[in-house]
Scaffold this active site. Structure first.
Site, PDB file in Angstrom:
ATOM      1  N   GLU A 278      11.043  -1.741  -0.551  1.00  0.00           N
ATOM      2  CA  GLU A 278       9.452  -2.301  -0.871  1.00  0.00           C
ATOM      3  C   GLU A 278       9.291  -2.792  -1.989  1.00  0.00           C
ATOM      4  O   GLU A 278       8.808  -3.985  -2.183  1.00  0.00           O
ATOM      5  CB  GLU A 278       8.553  -1.199  -0.618  1.00  0.00           C
ATOM      6  CG  GLU A 278       8.621  -0.596   0.809  1.00  0.00           C
ATOM      7  CD  GLU A 278       8.230  -1.301   1.792  1.00  0.00           C
ATOM      8  OE1 GLU A 278       8.419  -2.457   1.825  1.00  0.00           O
ATOM      9  OE2 GLU A 278       7.940  -0.708   3.024  1.00  0.00           O
ATOM     10  N   TRP A 281      10.642  -6.101  -1.990  1.00  0.00           N
ATOM     11  CA  TRP A 281      10.158  -7.015  -1.252  1.00  0.00           C
ATOM     12  C   TRP A 281       8.792  -7.809  -2.335  1.00  0.00           C
ATOM     13  O   TRP A 281       8.846  -8.998  -2.226  1.00  0.00           O
ATOM     14  CB  TRP A 281       9.274  -6.320  -0.097  1.00  0.00           C
ATOM     15  CG  TRP A 281      10.018  -6.776   1.001  1.00  0.00           C
ATOM     16  CD1 TRP A 281      10.890  -5.574   1.842  1.00  0.00           C
ATOM     17  CD2 TRP A 281      10.399  -7.842   1.967  1.00  0.00           C
ATOM     18  NE1 TRP A 281      11.217  -6.108   2.888  1.00  0.00           N
ATOM     19  CE2 TRP A 281      11.033  -7.376   3.025  1.00  0.00           C
ATOM     20  CE3 TRP A 281       9.959  -9.205   1.876  1.00  0.00           C
ATOM     21  CZ2 TRP A 281      11.464  -8.305   4.094  1.00  0.00           C
ATOM     22  CZ3 TRP A 281      10.360 -10.171   3.001  1.00  0.00           C
ATOM     23  CH2 TRP A 281      11.118  -9.718   3.943  1.00  0.00           C
ATOM     24  N   TRP A 310      -5.322 -24.105  15.396  1.00  0.00           N
ATOM     25  CA  TRP A 310      -6.171 -22.634  15.099  1.00  0.00           C
ATOM     26  C   TRP A 310      -7.328 -22.764  15.976  1.00  0.00           C
ATOM     27  O   TRP A 310      -8.023 -23.952  16.069  1.00  0.00           O
ATOM     28  CB  TRP A 310      -6.329 -22.419  13.606  1.00  0.00           C
ATOM     29  CG  TRP A 310      -5.078 -22.277  12.782  1.00  0.00           C
ATOM     30  CD1 TRP A 310      -4.788 -23.074  11.741  1.00  0.00           C
ATOM     31  CD2 TRP A 310      -4.279 -21.209  12.516  1.00  0.00           C
ATOM     32  NE1 TRP A 310      -3.613 -22.876  11.230  1.00  0.00           N
ATOM     33  CE2 TRP A 310      -3.151 -21.828  11.744  1.00  0.00           C
ATOM     34  CE3 TRP A 310      -3.816 -19.995  13.602  1.00  0.00           C
ATOM     35  CZ2 TRP A 310      -2.012 -21.076  11.542  1.00  0.00           C
ATOM     36  CZ3 TRP A 310      -2.831 -19.372  13.430  1.00  0.00           C
ATOM     37  CH2 TRP A 310      -1.906 -19.663  12.162  1.00  0.00           C
ATOM     38  N   ASN A 345       0.241  -0.053   4.395  1.00  0.00           N
ATOM     39  CA  ASN A 345       0.947  -1.306   4.712  1.00  0.00           C
ATOM     40  C   ASN A 345       1.019  -1.661   6.333  1.00  0.00           C
ATOM     41  O   ASN A 345       0.982  -2.829   6.814  1.00  0.00           O
ATOM     42  CB  ASN A 345       2.324  -1.304   4.137  1.00  0.00           C
ATOM     43  CG  ASN A 345       3.220  -2.643   4.295  1.00  0.00           C
ATOM     44  OD1 ASN A 345       2.816  -3.510   3.948  1.00  0.00           O
ATOM     45  ND2 ASN A 345       4.322  -2.229   4.824  1.00  0.00           N
ATOM     46  N   TRP A 363      -4.112 -18.082   9.030  1.00  0.00           N
ATOM     47  CA  TRP A 363      -3.832 -17.050   8.367  1.00  0.00           C
ATOM     48  C   TRP A 363      -4.645 -17.170   6.917  1.00  0.00           C
ATOM     49  O   TRP A 363      -4.827 -16.115   6.103  1.00  0.00           O
ATOM     50  CB  TRP A 363      -2.502 -17.045   8.088  1.00  0.00           C
ATOM     51  CG  TRP A 363      -2.039 -18.040   7.299  1.00  0.00           C
ATOM     52  CD1 TRP A 363      -1.158 -19.307   8.093  1.00  0.00           C
ATOM     53  CD2 TRP A 363      -1.860 -18.331   5.987  1.00  0.00           C
ATOM     54  NE1 TRP A 363      -0.874 -20.290   7.287  1.00  0.00           N
ATOM     55  CE2 TRP A 363      -1.254 -19.522   5.814  1.00  0.00           C
ATOM     56  CE3 TRP A 363      -1.878 -17.759   4.760  1.00  0.00           C
ATOM     57  CZ2 TRP A 363      -1.008 -20.337   4.689  1.00  0.00           C
ATOM     58  CZ3 TRP A 363      -1.495 -18.408   3.513  1.00  0.00           C
ATOM     59  CH2 TRP A 363      -1.209 -19.629   3.725  1.00  0.00           C
ATOM     60  N   TRP A 386       1.118 -12.555   4.348  1.00  0.00           N
ATOM     61  CA  TRP A 386       0.250 -13.414   5.402  1.00  0.00           C
ATOM     62  C   TRP A 386       1.331 -14.341   6.041  1.00  0.00           C
ATOM     63  O   TRP A 386       1.075 -14.745   7.266  1.00  0.00           O
ATOM     64  CB  TRP A 386      -0.965 -14.038   4.730  1.00  0.00           C
ATOM     65  CG  TRP A 386      -1.917 -12.949   4.911  1.00  0.00           C
ATOM     66  CD1 TRP A 386      -2.503 -12.075   3.858  1.00  0.00           C
ATOM     67  CD2 TRP A 386      -2.816 -12.742   5.895  1.00  0.00           C
ATOM     68  NE1 TRP A 386      -3.595 -11.263   4.318  1.00  0.00           N
ATOM     69  CE2 TRP A 386      -3.847 -11.604   5.419  1.00  0.00           C
ATOM     70  CE3 TRP A 386      -2.879 -13.182   7.433  1.00  0.00           C
ATOM     71  CZ2 TRP A 386      -4.802 -11.184   6.463  1.00  0.00           C
ATOM     72  CZ3 TRP A 386      -3.732 -12.475   8.147  1.00  0.00           C
ATOM     73  CH2 TRP A 386      -4.988 -11.501   7.799  1.00  0.00           C
TER      74      TRP A 386
HETATM   75  P1  FAD Z   1       4.507   1.735  -1.320  1.00  0.00           P
HETATM   76  O1  FAD Z   1       4.772   2.062   0.295  1.00  0.00           O
HETATM   77  O2  FAD Z   1       4.578   3.419  -2.081  1.00  0.00           O
HETATM   78  O3  FAD Z   1       5.602   0.983  -1.762  1.00  0.00           O
HETATM   79  C1  FAD Z   1       5.779   0.976  -3.563  1.00  0.00           C
HETATM   80  C2  FAD Z   1       5.429  -0.371  -3.689  1.00  0.00           C
HETATM   81  O4  FAD Z   1       6.263  -1.557  -3.010  1.00  0.00           O
HETATM   82  C3  FAD Z   1       4.162  -0.974  -3.670  1.00  0.00           C
HETATM   83  O5  FAD Z   1       3.088  -0.651  -4.501  1.00  0.00           O
HETATM   84  C4  FAD Z   1       4.091  -2.673  -3.707  1.00  0.00           C
HETATM   85  O6  FAD Z   1       4.230  -3.171  -4.900  1.00  0.00           O
HETATM   86  C5  FAD Z   1       5.526  -2.841  -3.031  1.00  0.00           C
HETATM   87  N1  FAD Z   1       5.487  -3.034  -1.535  1.00  0.00           N
HETATM   88  C6  FAD Z   1       5.284  -2.263  -0.441  1.00  0.00           C
HETATM   89  N2  FAD Z   1       5.154  -2.989   0.640  1.00  0.00           N
HETATM   90  C7  FAD Z   1       5.261  -4.118   0.405  1.00  0.00           C
HETATM   91  C8  FAD Z   1       5.186  -5.610   1.148  1.00  0.00           C
HETATM   92  N3  FAD Z   1       5.116  -5.457   2.257  1.00  0.00           N
HETATM   93  N4  FAD Z   1       5.533  -6.674   0.390  1.00  0.00           N
HETATM   94  C9  FAD Z   1       5.544  -6.637  -0.803  1.00  0.00           C
HETATM   95  N5  FAD Z   1       5.689  -5.625  -1.665  1.00  0.00           N
HETATM   96  C10 FAD Z   1       5.488  -4.276  -1.006  1.00  0.00           C
HETATM   97  N6  FAD Z   1       0.334  -5.620  -1.811  1.00  0.00           N
HETATM   98  C11 FAD Z   1       0.057  -5.833  -2.792  1.00  0.00           C
HETATM   99  O7  FAD Z   1       0.065  -5.095  -3.841  1.00  0.00           O
HETATM  100  N7  FAD Z   1      -1.115  -6.700  -2.990  1.00  0.00           N
HETATM  101  C12 FAD Z   1      -1.710  -7.426  -1.988  1.00  0.00           C
HETATM  102  O8  FAD Z   1      -2.405  -8.303  -1.995  1.00  0.00           O
HETATM  103  C13 FAD Z   1      -0.842  -7.086  -0.572  1.00  0.00           C
HETATM  104  N8  FAD Z   1      -1.427  -8.151   0.621  1.00  0.00           N
HETATM  105  C14 FAD Z   1      -0.551  -7.726   1.813  1.00  0.00           C
HETATM  106  C15 FAD Z   1      -1.078  -8.242   2.854  1.00  0.00           C
HETATM  107  C16 FAD Z   1      -0.552  -8.114   4.136  1.00  0.00           C
HETATM  108  C17 FAD Z   1      -0.910  -9.109   5.062  1.00  0.00           C
HETATM  109  C18 FAD Z   1       0.366  -7.457   3.931  1.00  0.00           C
HETATM  110  C19 FAD Z   1       1.070  -7.048   5.419  1.00  0.00           C
HETATM  111  C20 FAD Z   1       0.779  -6.585   3.030  1.00  0.00           C
HETATM  112  C21 FAD Z   1       0.176  -6.684   1.723  1.00  0.00           C
HETATM  113  N9  FAD Z   1       0.677  -6.030   0.333  1.00  0.00           N
HETATM  114  C22 FAD Z   1       0.200  -6.243  -0.436  1.00  0.00           C
HETATM  115  C23 FAD Z   1       1.909  -5.066   0.569  1.00  0.00           C
HETATM  116  C24 FAD Z   1       1.611  -3.680   0.846  1.00  0.00           C
HETATM  117  O9  FAD Z   1       0.703  -3.582   2.174  1.00  0.00           O
HETATM  118  C25 FAD Z   1       1.388  -2.928  -0.385  1.00  0.00           C
HETATM  119  O10 FAD Z   1       1.768  -3.019  -1.532  1.00  0.00           O
HETATM  120  C26 FAD Z   1       1.242  -1.310  -0.257  1.00  0.00           C
HETATM  121  O11 FAD Z   1       0.489  -0.993   1.102  1.00  0.00           O
HETATM  122  C27 FAD Z   1       0.751  -0.652  -1.216  1.00  0.00           C
HETATM  123  O12 FAD Z   1       0.711   0.673  -1.130  1.00  0.00           O
HETATM  124  P2  FAD Z   1       1.582   1.649  -2.116  1.00  0.00           P
HETATM  125  O13 FAD Z   1       1.370   1.281  -3.366  1.00  0.00           O
HETATM  126  O14 FAD Z   1       1.397   3.005  -1.562  1.00  0.00           O
HETATM  127  O15 FAD Z   1       2.907   1.291  -1.568  1.00  0.00           O
END
Ligand code: FAD
Length: 474
Positions: A278, A281, A310, A345, A363, A386
């Protein structure tokens, strides 16, 4: 004797802050710190009130912590990025600053601000030093053989892991100054921005508490993360995204924690750890933005996107925003977002897919709305995800992959615990039917105050597939 200025922006921490560390390296130099808020700019960029409040709280905290190092944090409220440069230059001149230290940001407007600022600083015979400190690996170092950014995530990940394997941890703790250069004190009052309080038990203030939270995650939750992280009700993720987004925490600190607490204990390799995946990513989207700053402007990545027609039905968009679509899991997710400024997420994936691929809404409208609500709003990650969901970005999923909210709900919230927490109208609906409103009989419908589904999932899927297929062929 030099006077060094650390210009804090998206890096509100003391540990593992390269700009601060290098500014303090020479014990004899005087070190000043400055944070300039830009509420008008934040409004233009759709930054959420919760994120702004988190910034405010952490700036106040940072000021106290810097004081312990005998460094005074100056504060100024400006309006926009460009106007903030005037103050920066004025400040440097007034305080006879010789060297400016800062950490890079990659968004289009931030980059533009820095180019202008550095030039004006140079015109005043001040040197500036920028550092890459918001990613695991410096952008530009993970490229294909032609020096270009990888468009495929897996290739990027492979190279990223090779580089991470050579990582050796350094704490980069800045040296304390011998004396505090006394300045006239003033209170940092909350910026000119609407206030929305935050849940501090979920989003603690200051780097010490967030490091403690991360340690707890490694001690208690990471072992089950691979299996459990998709279950919305389990509260099994690290909850660090908000802190990463404003730089109270750095990704390298996260990686160091992984090496210290997890990989040794469980023998989990970097490649196999889902949590590290993650973080990579995150890295991928940050590097993409570095190479393509225009992504900040919601621009098109794949040409065929402009052929998509759209529908942009405003009634549907509002129902989605307010959690009133009639699909329990979508509504639960959107209400979580509204209540906490954060969404799990998988729910972000399900709700965004629903907006784009069932409601056929551009989107960009979803991206903007998420940004305006999220406490962790981060342009690179929000835009990247997105676009991924809409199948029109780099390394996106195929356009025909559409999340089915009912199946997702059954799989990841089997007992409907999460739904009932956020859509309280449904608290008495039996768990076996709560996911699918088509299974609710007339009696149930009569006793609950909850909308009927705004669309038919099968029909909307057919329409979207046709439109996307046509757009791609065009
Ligand atoms: P954990 O599951 O503990 O993951 C650890 C870290 O990994 C996160 O804090 C984040 O930095 C990174 N990470 C996790 N999932 C993703 C992912 N899908 N893509 C990129 N990095 C990821 N995250 C944001 O920080 N800011 C946003 O504006 C944002 N917008 C999103 C929009 C959409 C449509 C989607 C599908 C995902 C988005 N995310 C965003 C990614 C993700 O949902 C969040 O980072 C995550 O839910 C944060 O929770 P956590 O810190 O407990 O994550």
């Amino acid at each position: 004797m030099n006077t060094n200025l650390v210009w804090f922006r998206n890096d509100l921490r003391i540990r593992n802050n390269l700009a601060l560390y290098y500014a303090c390296k020479d014990s004899k130099s005087t070190v000043l710190a400055l944070f300039i808020s830009v509420p008008e700019q934040w409004k233009k960029n759709f930054i959420s009130p919760r994120k702004t409040y988190l910034i405010y709280k952490n700036v106040v905290y940072l000021k106290k912590e810097l004081m312990k190092l005998n460094i005074f944090l100056h504060y100024y409220e400006s309006t926009t990025f460009i106007k903030s440069i005037n103050y920066l230059v004025k400040f440097c001149k007034k305080n006879k600053v010789n060297k400016l230290y800062f950490n890079y940001e990659y968004e289009y407007l931030e980059k533009k601000r820095d180019i202008i600022a550095i030039q004006r600083i140079k015109n005043n015979f001040i040197s500036s030093y920028g550092f890459h400190n918001s990613t695991l690996i410096q952008p530009g170092l993970i490229t294909n053989q032609h020096g270009k950014m990888y468009k495929k995530y897996n290739c990027f990940k492979k190279k990223c892991i090779i580089l991470l394997k050579n990582f050796s941890h350094t704490n980069f703790m800045p040296k304390k100054r011998n004396t505090l250069v006394k300045q006239s004190d003033f209170q940092i009052s909350f910026f000119n921005f609407p206030i929305k309080k935050i849940y501090e038990q979920l989003f603690p203030i200051g780097e010490v508490k967030i490091l403690r939270q991360l340690k707890l995650f490694f001690k208690k939750k990471i072992y089950d993360y691979d299996v459990n992280h998709n279950y919305f009700a389990l509260d099994n993720t690290s909850m660090i995204s908000a802190h990463l987004s404003i730089g109270v925490l750095s990704p390298l600190q996260c990686f160091s924690f992984f090496l210290k607490y997890h990989s040794n204990a469980s023998k989990c390799s970097i490649e196999k750890c889902h949590w590290i995946n993650e973080l990579i990513w995150r890295e991928f989207f940050k590097h993409l933005l570095y190479f393509y700053p225009n992504l900040s402007k919601q621009s098109i990545f794949c040409n065929w996107e402009q052929n998509i027609k759209w529908k942009n039905n405003l009634k549907y968009l509002n129902a989605w925003k307010h959690g009133k679509t009639g699909f329990p899991i979508i509504d639960a997710g959107m209400r979580q977002l509204k209540k906490l400024g954060w969404m799990h997420n998988r729910l972000r994936m399900i709700t965004s897919s629903f907006l784009v691929k069932n409601l056929l809404i551009d989107w960009r409208k979803g991206e903007k709305y998420f940004m305006s609500q999220l406490i962790d709003g981060d342009l690179a990650l929000n835009n990247g995800n997105w676009k991924w969901i809409a199948s029109i970005g780099s390394n996106s999923m195929p356009y025909f992959r559409i999340f089915n909210p009912i199946l997702q709900s059954k799989k990841f919230d089997k007992m409907g615990i999460f739904i009932k927490k956020y859509v309280t109208e449904l608290k008495n609906i039996p768990s076996n039917i709560i996911h699918n409103p088509d299974l609710w009989n007339k009696h149930i419908r009569e006793i609950i105050d909850y909308p009927n589904p705004i669309i038919n999932l099968i029909d909307s899927k057919k329409t979207v597939l046709k439109i996307f297929k046509h757009a791609k062929k065009f």
